[in-house]
Design a protein around this motif. Structure first.
Motif, PDB file in Angstrom:
ATOM      1  N   TYR A   1       2.441   1.729  -3.454  1.00 34.80           N
ATOM      2  CA  TYR A   1       1.584   2.088  -4.338  1.00 34.80           C
ATOM      3  C   TYR A   1       1.269   3.564  -4.158  1.00 34.80           C
ATOM      4  CZ  TYR A   1      -2.496   1.381  -7.117  1.00 34.80           C
ATOM      5  OH  TYR A   1      -3.616   1.765  -8.175  1.00 34.80           O
TER       6      TYR A   1
ATOM      7  N   THR B   1       4.295   5.545  -5.274  1.00 37.62           N
ATOM      8  CA  THR B   1       4.843   4.975  -6.550  1.00 37.62           C
ATOM      9  C   THR B   1       6.181   4.745  -6.533  1.00 37.62           C
ATOM     10  OG1 THR B   1       3.194   6.753  -7.417  1.00 37.62           O
ATOM     11  CG2 THR B   1       4.843   5.531  -9.020  1.00 37.62           C
TER      12      THR B   1
ATOM     13  N   LYS C   1       0.202   1.154 -12.075  1.00 38.03           N
ATOM     14  CA  LYS C   1       1.526   2.178 -11.975  1.00 38.03           C
ATOM     15  C   LYS C   1       2.765   1.714 -12.070  1.00 38.03           C
ATOM     16  CE  LYS C   1      -0.516   5.252  -8.410  1.00 38.03           C
ATOM     17  NZ  LYS C   1      -0.247   5.998  -7.118  1.00 38.03           N
TER      18      LYS C   1
ATOM     19  N   ASP D   1      -0.793  -4.083 -12.398  1.00 44.21           N
ATOM     20  CA  ASP D   1       0.149  -3.446 -12.005  1.00 44.21           C
ATOM     21  C   ASP D   1       0.116  -1.745 -12.609  1.00 44.21           C
ATOM     22  OD1 ASP D   1       2.633  -2.162 -10.655  1.00 44.21           O
ATOM     23  OD2 ASP D   1       3.692  -3.035 -12.031  1.00 44.21           O
TER      24      ASP D   1
ATOM     25  N   ALA E   1      -0.875  -5.190  -6.220  1.00 41.73           N
ATOM     26  CA  ALA E   1      -0.123  -3.806  -6.292  1.00 41.73           C
ATOM     27  C   ALA E   1      -0.602  -2.678  -5.214  1.00 41.73           C
ATOM     28  CB  ALA E   1       0.084  -3.184  -7.668  1.00 41.73           C
ATOM     29  N   ASN E   2      -1.996  -2.884  -5.158  1.00 38.95           N
ATOM     30  CA  ASN E   2      -2.658  -1.940  -4.174  1.00 38.95           C
ATOM     31  C   ASN E   2      -2.728  -2.183  -2.688  1.00 38.95           C
ATOM     32  OD1 ASN E   2      -4.601  -3.581  -4.318  1.00 38.95           O
ATOM     33  ND2 ASN E   2      -6.132  -2.472  -5.312  1.00 38.95           N
TER      34      ASN E   2
ATOM     35  N   LYS F   1       0.789  -1.332  -0.091  1.00 35.16           N
ATOM     36  CA  LYS F   1       0.078  -0.052  -0.038  1.00 35.16           C
ATOM     37  C   LYS F   1       0.776   1.412  -0.077  1.00 35.16           C
ATOM     38  CE  LYS F   1      -4.054  -1.851   2.518  1.00 35.16           C
ATOM     39  NZ  LYS F   1      -4.411  -2.380   3.740  1.00 35.16           N
TER      40      LYS F   1
END
Lengths: 420, 461
Positions: free
Chosen positions: B62, B65, B450, B448, B173-174, B59
């Motif tokens: 994410y 970034t 980002k 993904d 990813a999040n 998190k």
């Protein structure tokens, strides 16, 4: 095309990671800079100017027990311990050794008589000494609390040299000149800390009719060499090489000393010393190894069943390849029930000064060992190294276990030592 | 990229002060993997101990970034876990608990950081067997094996990691935690996501728990050694044996160079002029292995073997496999740099490939040695060189390129079990079509958005 490959070149490391499998230190925190592969890479990166020789580099260099287990699984057959030691030397040349180490190495360990006098002085401090087998309490425990680590070992007065003189005086020792000449290499821990056990080894040989002597000697120099002070270490090695030439066997009860005596040959470049060191290496015998090879028969009688387990010292198993002989000896002794512990060759966690500089890791490694010992229900844990004995005694004390730590030769010799 | 102090202190809140590495030596020791050429420093290394901690780390990455590169033991040979964009290395080595061994359903559930050999030792106590055996098993983690789609000698009969996955827990990813797959061997419930994750090299998600299928331990095994004076005959033998319906558990091949080095190391006394030796292991019931042993011996002779023999007893067999293993020592002890390649060809092309290897050796005047899994065409040609000898290294690299081209021309693959990572990106375009690469990129985008999960891997940027 064939490439010359130096075994003590960190670049030869293929990074397979097999060293991770047995490394006692890595298996505590799983940090890459604490395993041989990581250290090899860091040492190479420093050579290639990719990193700086800062404190974190120093810490990685010293975060190693020098147990040699990584070398036993290495696919590329790399001398990882030698690589680490060479890097420590280069680091010490660059940054200098700390004052305390300079004093200890260049004054005390280098000159045993100084050490004896110094130790004698220290032994007057209440609590630093074992008297009639019982240490006076408190003082060492305060020191232990300060270093968050092992309870500091006590000096045992009188020291070994004096005890051996007494044994020699009292024994109607034969001087048959056709028997092989055996020299006893005691090492600092038997000389000053476990003098009683040291004397036991000596009298075992005497009583069994061997022609054993106790020549002038100094520390094997492992702690000095391991800190990168090669110059002092080599001086000490030369003293020992000279002193022990002319004997047929050199017997030691200390796995670390034994492996160091055998490694002198790698310390020197000049042919003359190298040849002498190589001769010496060929004569060094671990006590257990020697007795088994000589088909030693203990004169102990008795039907008592003492449950005994055995801890493999790293410097005996990984450095010298000796692990079956001590077991064979123990199993041959009357009145002993041998119980193998889980992972008997797992390190005790001492690693010389490692236990002082990295007490948490050392204790965590020790805890695994103590757990294995506990599971066996043994009365005695025997081993072949006084360094391991310190660490095992400390762990057993911390856990209040009813287990006695003994050097393997003590079990072979005198019944009363077994506490029977 | 330098991470600001807030990020560092947030990470410390998640994993504790002990769970984070920041010193220069520590970061440097997470800048490489088991491959030769790739190095890049991370900004921080974190050691989560639970799936929830992984989720919290994800998190944070994410929201800010930050590139995040998962790593097990770092034994991979592809550069996959090298943090080529800096950022966070997420090391699973402390997530090393075996959670459940289900003896009734033949399954094991383990955390990603469990070392394969440690798991195998626990299984052996219960007479269970997990066959995929990447030769890095002493150090490699289950999670790492899944990430690269690892295999090993047992692939001939038993397949590779991907054939044993039942289900897994992954962190997206999040930061969301999801279970994918299930508990059964047969399971068609939409797209097969575990198979997608296997071999994705940490570019889609981070795997934290894996449920693997097991088999009962075979009751008996036998080892057969066959010596050939022509490597082509050895290749033919492999093909003949398999086409007759005999499926050995392993078929390993060493070439003349390795034979002679193995003799030096072990004193096995294999014929020094032999062109190749095949090592077979057949396993099963005592009756079935007897029959298979006879078949293998007969077929090897038919294929032109000079000498074939079965191991006398277990000790004899151990010696043979010890000799095979010492082949690694032979290679790594004789070259400062060994480019251990991973190309794989269909098994009926093994002979042809081995002939072409001989040509490549001559053409570039470099030693190309073979110590590989002949049974599945994964031959591991290894080019011996020295990184520091530029001229020699260039020739070695050209030889490598030609090995890849040759394998592809024969209908093979550029990687059998190591993965693409950074190492083989330059060959990807030759191996699969642009359309296929675009599909890979599209899938990555969904997982993904980002682009923070092990960025810069598999395809060239």
């Amino acid at each position: 095309m064939a490439f010359p490959v130096l075994k003590d070149n960190p670049e030869t490391c293929m990074k397979c990671g097999f060293c991770m499998s047995g490394c006692p230190v890595y298996n505590i925190d799983f940090s890459e800079s604490h395993v041989a592969r990581g250290r090899n890479m860091l040492i190479q990166m420093l050579k290639d100017n990719k990193i700086k020789a800062d404190k974190s580099y120093e810490s990685a260099l010293y975060y190693c027990l020098l147990c040699g287990r990584c070398e036993s699984v290495c696919m590329a057959n790399i001398a990882t311990n030698a690589i680490t030691l060479n890097a420590r030397k280069e680091y010490a040349d660059l940054k200098g050794l700390p004052l305390l180490k300079r004093i200890i190495f260049r004054l005390l360990l280098k000159h045993r008589s100084f050490f004896a006098r110094f130790g004698r002085l220290l032994s007057f401090i209440p609590g630093l000494t074992v008297k009639e087998g019982k240490p006076v309490r408190h003082f060492p425990d305060i020191i232990s609390a300060m270093v968050k680590g092992i309870s500091s070992p006590r000096f045992s007065v009188p020291f070994l040299a004096k005890r051996i003189k007494k044994i020699q005086k009292n024994s109607n020792s034969d001087t048959e000149t056709d028997k092989p000449r055996i020299a006893f290499f005691a090492g600092c821990l038997f000389e000053f800390i476990f003098a009683e056990a040291g004397a036991d080894i000596f009298s075992l040989f005497k009583d069994a009719g061997y022609r054993i002597e106790y020549p002038e000697q100094t520390c094997c120099a492992l702690p000095v060499y391991a800190s990168g002070d090669f110059k002092t270490a080599k001086y000490m090695a030369k003293c020992n090489i000279e002193s022990f030439s002319g004997y047929d066997y050199i017997v030691t009860g200390c796995a670390s000393c034994g492996s160091t005596l055998k490694s002198y040959v790698n310390w020197f470049d000049d042919e003359e010393t190298k040849t002498k060191a190589s001769e010496l290496a060929g004569k060094v015998k671990d006590v257990g190894e020697f007795l088994v090879q000589q088909d030693y028969q203990s004169n102990i009688e008795g039907n008592e069943k003492l449950k005994v387990t055995y801890h493999d010292p790293c410097h005996l198993k990984w450095k010298q390849g000796i692990s079956s002989e001590p077991r064979k000896l123990l199993k041959s002794l009357p009145g002993i029930e041998f119980i193998e512990m889980e992972n008997p060759d797992a390190c005790c966690g001492l690693g010389g000064s490692f236990a002082l500089t990295n007490p948490e890791a050392s204790s965590a490694i020790q805890a695994k060992k103590i757990e294995s010992i506990k599971k066996t229900g043994a009365d005695v844990v025997a081993t072949s190294c006084p360094g391991c004995m310190i660490q095992l005694m400390d762990g057993i004390k911390k856990n209040n276990l009813p287990v006695k730590v003994m050097h393997i030769s003590q079990l072979a010799h005198q019944k009363e030592k077994r506490g029977l | 990229m330098k991470l600001n102090n807030n990020i560092i202190s947030d990470l410390k809140k998640i994993v504790g002060d002990d769970g984070i590495l920041l010193s220069s030596a520590d970061l440097a020791s997470y800048s490489y993997d088991g491959s030769c050429n790739w190095q890049s420093m991370p900004d921080v290394v974190v050691f989560p101990q639970t799936t929830e901690q992984v989720s919290d780390i994800m998190k944070l990455a994410y929201e800010n970034t930050i590139p995040i590169t998962p790593r097990g033991a770092g034994t991979s040979l592809s550069g996959g876990p090298v943090p080529s964009s800096g950022g966070i290395v997420l090391c699973t080595a402390r997530m090393n608990r075996i959670l459940e061994i289900d003896e009734e359903n033949f399954a094991v559930t383990a955390e990603a950081g469990v070392v394969l050999n440690n798991m195998n030792m626990e299984l052996a106590k219960r007479n269970l067997f997990f066959p995929p055996d990447p030769q890095s098993f002493l150090a490699a983690t289950i999670g790492g094996c899944i990430a690269v789609g690892a295999g090993g000698p047992y692939a001939v009969k038993y397949g590779v990691f991907k054939h044993y996955i039942l289900g897994m827990t992954i962190v997206l990813a999040n930061g969301s935690i999801i279970d994918i797959g299930g508990n059964t061997m047969k399971n068609v419930t939409g797209y097969d996501l575990p198979q997608l994750v296997c071999g994705s090299e940490g570019t889609l998600c981070t795997v934290t728990k894996i449920k693997l299928r097991l088999v009962p331990k075979p009751k008996a095994s036998q080892t057969i050694t066959a010596v050939f004076n022509d490597v082509t005959n050895a290749g033919n033998a492999v093909h003949m044996i398999k086409s007759k319906g005999v499926i050995p558990a392993k078929i390993e091949l060493i070439d003349n160079w390795v034979i002679n080095r193995v003799n030096e190391i072990t004193g096995m006394g294999f014929p020094s002029d032999a062109d190749a030796i095949l090592f077979f292991e057949v396993d099963g019931s005592p009756e079935s292995i007897k029959k298979e042993e006879e078949d293998v011996v007969a077929l090897c002779k038919e294929a032109g073997a000079e000498d074939v023999w079965a191991a006398k007893d277990a000790e004899d067999a151990m010696k043979v496999w010890g000799a095979r293993r010492s082949g690694f020592l032979a290679i790594y002890g004789n070259a400062p740099t060994a480019l251990a390649e991973d190309v794989t060809v269909p098994t009926n092309k093994i002979s042809e490939f081995l002939e072409r290897v001989k040509d490549i050796r001559k053409k570039y005047d470099v030693e190309v040695v073979i110590i590989g899994h002949a049974g599945d065409g994964n031959l591991h040609p290894t080019v011996l060189t020295d990184k520091k000898d530029t001229e020699h290294y260039e020739r070695a690299d050209k030889a490598v390129q030609e090995l890849f081209k040759t394998a592809l021309n024969l209908g093979g693959a550029i990687s059998g079990e190591h993965g693409i990572g950074l190492e083989k990106q330059r060959f990807l375009k030759d191996a699969i079509s642009g359309d296929e690469i675009n599909l890979l990129k599209g899938i990555k985008k969904i997982f993904d958005p980002k682009g923070i999960l092990n960025p810069g891997k598999i395809w060239e940027q």
